[in-house]
Design an enzyme around this catalytic site. Structure first.
Site, PDB file in Angstrom:
ATOM      1  N   GLU A 135     -22.800  49.557  46.815  1.00 26.94           N
ATOM      2  CA  GLU A 135     -23.468  48.239  46.285  1.00 26.94           C
ATOM      3  C   GLU A 135     -24.712  48.245  47.097  1.00 26.94           C
ATOM      4  OE1 GLU A 135     -23.571  46.570  48.955  1.00 26.94           O
ATOM      5  OE2 GLU A 135     -22.052  47.811  49.966  1.00 26.94           O
ATOM      6  N   GLY A 175     -23.549  50.300  53.780  1.00 26.64           N
ATOM      7  CA  GLY A 175     -23.106  49.791  52.566  1.00 26.64           C
ATOM      8  C   GLY A 175     -23.675  51.116  51.514  1.00 26.64           C
ATOM      9  N   GLU A 176     -24.052  50.674  50.419  1.00 27.48           N
ATOM     10  CA  GLU A 176     -24.524  51.480  49.330  1.00 27.48           C
ATOM     11  C   GLU A 176     -23.831  52.750  49.181  1.00 27.48           C
ATOM     12  OE1 GLU A 176     -28.381  54.179  51.180  1.00 27.48           O
ATOM     13  OE2 GLU A 176     -28.646  51.936  51.007  1.00 27.48           O
ATOM     14  N   ALA A 177     -22.361  52.879  49.232  1.00 27.06           N
ATOM     15  CA  ALA A 177     -21.544  53.987  49.283  1.00 27.06           C
ATOM     16  C   ALA A 177     -21.485  55.058  50.131  1.00 27.06           C
ATOM     17  CB  ALA A 177     -21.381  54.440  47.870  1.00 27.06           C
TER      18      ALA A 177
END
Length: 337
Positions: A163, A304-306
């Site tokens: 995300e 974050g961001e995978a």
């Protein structure tokens, strides 16, 4: 394939009807693992990981060749309350960076041999401030769930979701606290790096959200009240992966909080998931413990961001390669004892 639900009741029904692991394939993989040219248990958690994967893929000799990473982006009304070190405009700016290949996840996905997809969800229309009312209407929640559902590539053989969204660690903290109990301060961290005053403000916002919404429904309803579009999209994608028997590697705190809403709606909804890593966001470990997920990696990430989930893809690939590619004692002509 278009999502097979139109409302929250339909999504709940879908969760109840999801497929289970293929016990025959899992048992066959375990039997094969016991015959490989190594001492029993010598590959540690890699052995359990490969057997788990084989069960979901329905074969004792699986492979990982089509990993997919999806990053969902959304904006949050609570960002106006000073809960982040960055303004909401950064969400759209980072989406552009993802699309142009300049973010960490672009490099990590490429290194893992994974396809990367990015979906921005109504960035011009932030969720409502959850201290004043529900963050999302039922229609908006279902739209986000459908975005996640439809984003999963049916040919993928492992999925990582992540995300981007200024304010989303606040939403994740509120979700975790509402679903697992405890005070706001136990779940609220520094996120993007807020100072002490920012952390205090963020904790107050989480506490206000809990006062208004905690105990008002199951995981899905709590997601509607305290979550965000990108969290709902992650939940939708995780559910879709289960319907396709695609194993999922969970990312960090925000992804795990989104996944928690599925588990609190339907027990066992995350059996097809493993935790890719434990992030430096303090409450992440508590969420993983509640889910019974032991992280594969602990590298101090808090991006974050995978990113952490993508880093775990090569670990899964290695585990599966050993299960499927190693010779058995009989095949190698080696004595097994």
């Amino acid at each position: 394939m278009t999502a097979e639900f139109n409302d929250m009741a339909g999504f709940r029904a879908l969760l109840e009807q999801q497929p289970e692991t293929d016990s025959g394939a899992r048992d066959a993989a375990a039997e094969r693992n016991g015959q490989l040219t190594k001492p029993p248990g010598a590959l540690g958690r890699l052995e359990d990981l490969a057997i788990w994967y084989a069960g979901w893929r329905g074969t004792a000799t699986p492979s990982v060749t089509v990993p997919q990473v999806i990053v969902f982006a959304g904006n949050h009304g609570v960002a106006a309350r000073g809960v982040s070190a960055f303004p909401p405009e950064v969400t759209a700016q980072m989406v552009a960076n993802f699309e142009h290949g300049g973010a960490a996840i672009n490099q990590l996905a490429a290194a893992a041999g994974a396809k990367l997809d990015v979906h921005a969800l109504s960035l011009e229309d932030p969720t409502e401030d959850f201290t004043a009312g529900p963050a999302l209407s039922e229609a908006a929640l279902c739209e986000a769930l459908r975005t996640g559902w439809d984003a999963v590539d049916e040919s993928a053989d492992v999925l990582v979701v992540g995300e981007m969204g200024i304010g989303n660690t606040t939403a994740a903290a509120a979700l975790a606290a509402a679903l697992l109990g405890g005070e706001a301060g136990e779940w609220t961290g520094r996120g993007t790096g807020v100072d002490d005053a920012g952390l205090a403000a963020k904790t107050r916002v989480v506490a206000e959200g809990l006062s208004l919404h905690a105990g008002k429904g199951d995981g899905l309803e709590t997601l509607r009240r305290l979550g965000g579009r990108e969290l709902a999209a992650m939940a939708g994608a995780i559910a879709r992966a289960r319907s396709l028997r695609v194993p999922v590697i969970l990312d960090g705190f925000i992804c795990s909080a989104a996944a928690l809403t599925l588990e609190k709606t339907c027990s066992g909804a995350l059996d097809h998931c493993v935790a890719g890593h434990m992030s430096a966001e303090g409450a992440h470990g508590k969420v993983l413990a509640a889910l019974g997920k032991e992280p594969l990696l602990t590298l101090g990430l808090r991006l974050g961001e995978a990113s952490g989930g993508a880093l775990a893809i090569p670990v899964l690939k290695a585990a599966v390669a050993c299960l499927s590619g190693m010779a058995t004692f009989a095949e190698a002509g080696v004595s097994d004892g």
